[in-house]
Design an enzyme around this catalytic site. Structure first.
Site, short mmCIF file in Angstrom:
data_model
loop_
_atom_site.label_atom_id
_atom_site.label_comp_id
_atom_site.label_asym_id
_atom_site.label_seq_id
_atom_site.Cartn_x
_atom_site.Cartn_y
_atom_site.Cartn_z
N CYS A 149 0.86 -1.21 0.00
CA CYS A 149 0.00 0.00 0.00
C CYS A 149 0.88 1.24 0.00
O CYS A 149 0.70 2.15 -0.82
CB CYS A 149 -0.88 0.11 1.25
SG CYS A 149 -1.84 -1.31 1.64
N GLU A 221 -3.50 -4.47 -4.95
CA GLU A 221 -3.25 -3.09 -5.35
C GLU A 221 -3.48 -2.92 -6.86
O GLU A 221 -4.08 -1.95 -7.29
CB GLU A 221 -1.83 -2.64 -4.96
CG GLU A 221 -1.65 -2.38 -3.48
CD GLU A 221 -2.45 -1.18 -2.96
OE1 GLU A 221 -2.70 -0.23 -3.73
OE2 GLU A 221 -2.85 -1.20 -1.79
C1 LIG Z 1 -5.93 1.01 -2.33
C2 LIG Z 1 -4.96 1.92 -1.67
N1 LIG Z 1 -3.73 1.47 -1.41
C3 LIG Z 1 -2.83 2.27 -0.82
C4 LIG Z 1 -3.15 3.57 -0.47
C5 LIG Z 1 -2.13 4.47 0.15
O1 LIG Z 1 -2.48 4.80 1.42
C6 LIG Z 1 -4.45 4.00 -0.75
N2 LIG Z 1 -4.84 5.26 -0.43
N3 LIG Z 1 -5.33 3.16 -1.34
#
Ligand SMILES: Cc1ncc(CO)c(N)n1
Length: 235
Positions: A149, A221
């Site tokens: 993330c 992701e």
């Molecule tokens: C899906 C996703 N992954 C990582 C981040 C980073 O914080 C985010 N805002 N959203």
């Protein structure tokens, strides 16, 4: 014996654990940068309907990521770590939520209205992946689950900003500047440091499990961009 008191015997010739984890899914990392959603976000051509879908889903995602950070505070007795996880809880709520609420306002939605939208399937699968590890996993497992993330967003932010420096009227300028910021970089850097510090104390089986977790989060992701690109719906 805790990791703080145990002599740290890093093998200098071997890449760090965090590097090995990323190397294990190198091509999928590259494909994040090339995903049509990411490319269009960077050059500003992303239709606002897709961005709106993304921001609303991401606001829901961040609530669950906040809880994941909160669980992390329960998995360490090191005060510096507890404090940092607490800071992540606050920053996820304040910094990122502020960004979302400003975009929400642009779409005519209040923060309360933003949470009434149901989670799309990918989001509904990704967040329990994080929360399950947050509740029943070890701290290295938790750090590994959340690392993509922080790391992917920082890399995407920098990549996009370097590719096309956003004009003052770029519709997603605030988003790009948030994730390409040194403050956001430091989140991923800190998580990597803490994970790498624990690496010498993990056996082969434990490390294999981390590779699996890291790959799963990296896949989610990628799927998250794809979900917003396709405006994924439930059947
Ligand atoms: C899906 C996703 N992954 C990582 C981040 C980073 O914080 C985010 N805002 N959203």
């Amino acid at each position: 014996m805790s990791f703080e008191t145990h002599p740290y015997t890093a093998d200098m010739a071997r890449p760090r654990l965090s590097e090995r984890l990323r190397e294990g899914c190198r091509s999928l990392w590259q494909r994040q940068m090339e995903h049509p959603f990411v490319v269009a976000l960077g050059n500003g051509t992303l239709p606002s309907a897709n961005f709106q879908f993304y921001i609303l889903q991401d606001a829901l995602f961040l609530d669950e990521l906040t809880k994941t950070f909160a669980y992390a505070t329960t998995k360490t007795t090191n005060h510096e770590e507890m404090e940092q996880f607490g800071t992540f809880v606050l920053n996820t709520l304040l910094v990122e939520a502020d960004l979302h609420h400003r975009y929400g306002e642009r779409f005519g939605l209040s923060p309360a209205e933003m949470t009434t939208i149901p989670m799309a399937p990918t989001n509904y699968a990704y967040t329990p992946h994080l929360l399950t590890i947050a509740t029943v996993g070890t701290l290295p497992e938790l750090l590994t689950a959340i690392l993509p993330c922080a790391w992917i967003y920082a890399e995407v932010g920098h990549h996009l900003l370097d590719t096309v420096p956003p004009a003052p009227d770029h519709p997603y300028r605030d988003w790009l500047l948030t994730y390409a910021s040194p403050d956001f970089d430091s989140v991923g850097t800190w998580i990597r440091e803490r994970l790498d510090q624990r690496a010498p104390f993990l056996n082969a089986q434990e490390e294999a499990r981390l590779h699996e977790i890291f790959l799963t989060s990296t896949r989610y992701e990628w799927l998250f961009w794809d979900m917003a690109w396709k405006m994924e719906e439930w059947p």
